[in-house]
Design a protein around this motif. Sequence first.
Motif, mmCIF file in Angstrom:
data_model
loop_
_atom_site.group_PDB
_atom_site.id
_atom_site.type_symbol
_atom_site.label_atom_id
_atom_site.label_comp_id
_atom_site.label_asym_id
_atom_site.label_seq_id
_atom_site.Cartn_x
_atom_site.Cartn_y
_atom_site.Cartn_z
ATOM 1 N N ASP A 14 0.818 -1.220 0.000
ATOM 2 C CA ASP A 14 0.000 0.000 0.000
ATOM 3 C C ASP A 14 0.848 1.265 0.000
ATOM 4 N N ASN A 77 0.725 -9.081 -9.893
ATOM 5 C CA ASN A 77 -0.648 -9.480 -9.601
ATOM 6 C C ASN A 77 -1.295 -8.512 -8.618
ATOM 7 N N ARG A 78 -0.513 -8.010 -7.682
ATOM 8 C CA ARG A 78 -1.023 -7.056 -6.679
ATOM 9 C C ARG A 78 -1.509 -5.782 -7.350
ATOM 10 N N ASN A 81 -4.695 -6.504 -9.530
ATOM 11 C CA ASN A 81 -5.897 -6.637 -8.706
ATOM 12 C C ASN A 81 -6.368 -5.285 -8.187
ATOM 13 N N TYR A 82 -5.418 -4.427 -7.827
ATOM 14 C CA TYR A 82 -5.769 -3.085 -7.351
ATOM 15 C C TYR A 82 -6.494 -2.309 -8.453
ATOM 16 N N GLU A 84 -7.975 -3.462 -11.176
ATOM 17 C CA GLU A 84 -9.248 -4.079 -11.559
ATOM 18 C C GLU A 84 -10.332 -3.793 -10.530
ATOM 19 N N GLY A 85 -9.944 -3.606 -9.278
ATOM 20 C CA GLY A 85 -10.905 -3.215 -8.255
ATOM 21 C C GLY A 85 -11.497 -1.842 -8.548
ATOM 22 N N ILE A 86 -10.649 -0.918 -8.995
ATOM 23 C CA ILE A 86 -11.123 0.417 -9.361
ATOM 24 C C ILE A 86 -11.985 0.355 -10.613
ATOM 25 N N LYS A 88 -13.811 -2.065 -11.633
ATOM 26 C CA LYS A 88 -15.109 -2.637 -11.277
ATOM 27 C C LYS A 88 -15.971 -1.649 -10.502
ATOM 28 N N SER A 89 -15.355 -0.964 -9.522
ATOM 29 C CA SER A 89 -16.127 -0.047 -8.681
ATOM 30 C C SER A 89 -16.628 1.167 -9.456
ATOM 31 N N LYS A 90 -15.833 1.626 -10.434
ATOM 32 C CA LYS A 90 -16.213 2.789 -11.227
ATOM 33 C C LYS A 90 -16.887 2.411 -12.545
ATOM 34 N N LYS A 91 -17.025 1.110 -12.785
ATOM 35 C CA LYS A 91 -17.688 0.586 -13.985
ATOM 36 C C LYS A 91 -17.052 1.140 -15.263
#
Length: 273
Positions: A14, A77-78, A81-82, A84-86, A88-91
């Motif tokens: 982080d 990968n870290r 994943n970070y 892809e999380g954004i 997904k959350s922001k579409k």
Amino acid sequence: MKKIEKNYALGTHDQEINRLGLQNEVWRETVLECWKVARIKKGFKVLDVGAGPGYASFDLAEIVGKKGKVVAIERSNRFVNYAEGIIKSKKIKNIIFQEMDLMTGSIEEKNFDASWCRWVAAFVSNPEKLISDLSGALKIGGKAIFHEYVNYRSFGLIPERQIMKSFVDEVVKNWNESGGEPNVALVLPTLLKKHGFKITHTKPIIFSVNPKSKTWQWPASFIKIHIDYLLKLGRVSKAWRNKVARELNEAEKNPSTIMMTPMVLEIIAEKIK
């Protein structure tokens, strides 16, 4: 200090994600101007090479718009994943992340209008493979855009502090021994010509800042994280690490101190064959 992901000098934890966010903020205006010179526009398909946690990828996605596409390649990968999380959350619909090491894999998708590469060629073991892959991925007329160091030893403090010069020496030594080359921009013109590119634009970039500038925090945060990294590797002593930290702290308390950042060479090259 948290576990360092293999082959990542400062890890992918982080703290490093936050530092990269600060770095993107500091460089954003300069980068947007560079992309403007390269004429990246709506509808373009752009390759983001060594995308990290995706900060530049998101900026590129805004520029190319809904009809455009950003393919971001990243080996961590870290970081993937970070990002892809954004996504997904922001579409976000126009970014695709691919987890891949460019030194062992190849770019399969072709006909990109542009590629973006910042501080990637300096770390890979084979810069020529990187340039060859970019040539294969870009269409004729496509632009390969780089921000890579050309004079890393411009990094330092004014007035000069010997311990900070020692810090730069240690960074460069470790960088070279890890298989990278900080001043990789010195060889990029030759490699680009060999692989079918014509350089259309170059520009040296260096920041000169004082402790009150937000930009100061970009190189300062790198120093603070990197001295712990070098200590963890056993390359330096705790006394040396503490001396660098103390000198940086003293410099930050002096408003007349100037920090010069490592010189970057901005390159835009057009694929002509």
